[in-house]
Write a protein that holds these residues in place. Structure first.
Motif, short mmCIF file in Angstrom:
data_model
loop_
_atom_site.label_atom_id
_atom_site.label_comp_id
_atom_site.label_asym_id
_atom_site.label_seq_id
_atom_site.Cartn_x
_atom_site.Cartn_y
_atom_site.Cartn_z
N LEU A 148 0.61 -1.20 0.03
CA LEU A 148 0.01 0.02 -0.04
C LEU A 148 0.87 1.33 -0.06
O LEU A 148 1.74 1.41 0.69
CB LEU A 148 -0.90 -0.06 1.21
N VAL A 149 0.81 2.14 -1.27
CA VAL A 149 1.15 3.54 -1.17
C VAL A 149 0.62 4.48 -0.42
O VAL A 149 1.10 5.39 0.22
CB VAL A 149 1.71 3.83 -2.56
N SER A 150 -0.86 4.41 -0.76
CA SER A 150 -1.71 5.75 -0.17
C SER A 150 -3.02 4.99 -0.08
O SER A 150 -3.42 4.39 -0.88
CB SER A 150 -1.69 6.68 -1.13
N GLN A 151 -3.86 5.26 0.98
CA GLN A 151 -5.20 4.96 1.19
C GLN A 151 -6.03 5.39 0.09
O GLN A 151 -7.21 4.93 -0.21
CB GLN A 151 -5.75 5.04 2.50
N GLY A 153 -6.33 6.61 -4.13
CA GLY A 153 -5.60 6.49 -5.34
C GLY A 153 -6.12 7.84 -6.16
O GLY A 153 -6.45 8.80 -5.79
N SER A 154 -6.48 7.73 -7.46
CA SER A 154 -6.77 8.55 -8.57
C SER A 154 -8.10 9.23 -8.22
O SER A 154 -8.60 10.26 -8.65
CB SER A 154 -6.76 7.82 -10.03
N THR A 155 -8.84 8.29 -7.37
CA THR A 155 -10.45 8.80 -6.75
C THR A 155 -10.24 8.28 -5.41
O THR A 155 -9.63 7.41 -5.03
CB THR A 155 -11.45 8.29 -7.76
N SER A 156 -11.28 8.99 -4.69
CA SER A 156 -11.24 8.49 -3.20
C SER A 156 -11.75 7.13 -3.13
O SER A 156 -11.76 6.35 -2.20
CB SER A 156 -12.29 9.46 -2.43
N CYS A 157 -12.36 6.21 -4.10
CA CYS A 157 -12.84 4.97 -3.95
C CYS A 157 -11.76 4.08 -4.13
O CYS A 157 -12.11 2.90 -4.12
CB CYS A 157 -14.10 4.82 -4.69
N LYS A 158 -10.52 4.64 -4.61
CA LYS A 158 -9.46 3.69 -4.78
C LYS A 158 -8.37 4.10 -3.99
O LYS A 158 -8.22 5.07 -3.29
CB LYS A 158 -9.13 3.79 -6.20
N ALA A 159 -7.33 2.90 -3.60
CA ALA A 159 -6.17 2.92 -3.06
C ALA A 159 -5.22 2.79 -4.07
O ALA A 159 -5.32 2.12 -4.85
CB ALA A 159 -6.23 2.05 -1.88
N LEU A 160 -3.84 3.46 -3.60
CA LEU A 160 -2.71 3.35 -4.56
C LEU A 160 -1.83 2.31 -3.94
O LEU A 160 -1.31 2.50 -2.62
CB LEU A 160 -1.95 4.63 -4.67
N PHE A 161 -1.64 1.28 -4.71
CA PHE A 161 -0.65 0.10 -4.51
C PHE A 161 0.57 0.44 -5.34
O PHE A 161 0.58 0.76 -6.62
CB PHE A 161 -1.30 -1.31 -4.44
N GLN A 162 1.46 -0.53 -5.10
CA GLN A 162 2.77 -0.66 -5.95
C GLN A 162 3.04 -2.03 -5.98
O GLN A 162 3.20 -2.64 -4.83
CB GLN A 162 4.06 0.25 -5.50
N CYS A 163 3.51 -2.60 -7.11
CA CYS A 163 3.90 -4.00 -7.00
C CYS A 163 5.49 -4.31 -6.70
O CYS A 163 6.22 -3.41 -7.25
CB CYS A 163 3.73 -4.45 -8.48
N ASN A 164 6.02 -5.04 -5.91
CA ASN A 164 7.40 -5.10 -5.52
C ASN A 164 8.01 -5.73 -6.65
O ASN A 164 9.30 -5.83 -6.54
CB ASN A 164 7.39 -5.59 -4.07
N GLU A 168 5.41 -1.41 -10.84
CA GLU A 168 4.56 -0.64 -11.32
C GLU A 168 3.48 -0.19 -10.33
O GLU A 168 2.88 -0.97 -9.37
CB GLU A 168 3.72 -1.03 -12.61
N PRO A 169 3.16 1.02 -10.04
CA PRO A 169 1.99 1.47 -9.18
C PRO A 169 0.64 1.02 -9.77
O PRO A 169 0.70 1.14 -11.15
CB PRO A 169 2.21 3.05 -9.20
N PHE A 170 -0.29 1.00 -8.93
CA PHE A 170 -1.75 0.70 -9.84
C PHE A 170 -2.74 1.19 -8.49
O PHE A 170 -2.43 1.23 -7.38
CB PHE A 170 -1.72 -0.80 -10.11
N ASP A 171 -3.79 1.34 -9.29
CA ASP A 171 -5.08 1.67 -8.43
C ASP A 171 -5.84 0.19 -7.77
O ASP A 171 -5.76 -0.73 -8.72
CB ASP A 171 -6.14 2.34 -9.21
#
Length: 176
Positions: A148-151, A153-164, A168-171
């Motif tokens: 988890l990078v941020s609770q 993401g691009s909208t409030s209904c998404k969180a921002l994750f990153q693949c180790n 790549e970051p992804f919603d």
């Protein structure tokens, strides 16, 4: 005022209602255009009623959260799409209770999210899983080694994750 409804299976209205659901599949969600408003679960009910000797289409919609800025655009897109298919008398009802949940998203919609590069919601809305402990599959390389990078993401209904693995970051579409 004369109001009648007959949307029971086998009725003429049932065939029209079926056609209406198919047409509504053409209406994209303005925030995630790969999803239709039906995939998203925003459309809750479709019916046809007789009112003063005219057929009226009645559509119940529920916002993904109260105050969702996309609802005006969704309502306008529904009206425009139905008008293009010859449905002139359309009434949209906004239904706030019960509140929308990601449980209402179709499985087809969740697969579309994944193919679009957004991790679909995992589990059910009533799960007690927290984002920090949630294992989310990367929609790009399918690794489950993600963080988890941020609770939000691009909208409030998404969180921002990153693949180790692929970095790549992804919603991730959050359950709620």
């Amino acid at each position: 005022m004369n109001r009648r409804t007959n949307n029971s299976p086998g009725s003429a209205n049932a065939e029209v209602v079926k056609q209406l659901w198919e047409i509504l599949e053409e209406v994209p969600d303005p925030e995630v255009p790969v999803l239709s408003v039906v995939d998203l679960g925003v459309v809750r009910n479709v019916s046809v009623v007789q009112l003063n000797d005219e057929e009226h289409v009645v559509i119940d919609i529920t916002p993904t959260y109260s105050g969702c800025p996309a609802m005006d655009m969704i309502a306008m897109n529904i009206r425009m799409t139905l008008l293009q298919h010859g449905f002139v008398n359309v009434k949209l009802n906004t239904i706030l209770s019960p509140a929308w949940t990601t449980d209402w998203m179709s499985e087809n919609g969740k697969q579309k999210l994944k193919a679009f590069g957004i991790a679909p919601p995992a589990g059910k809305a009533l799960d007690q899983a927290f984002l920090e402990t949630l294992q989310v599959e990367c929609p790009l390389c399918h690794s489950t080694d993600t963080k988890l990078v941020s609770q939000f993401g691009s909208t409030s209904c998404k969180a921002l994750f990153q693949c180790n693995d692929c970095k790549e970051p992804f919603d991730h579409f959050k359950c709620h």
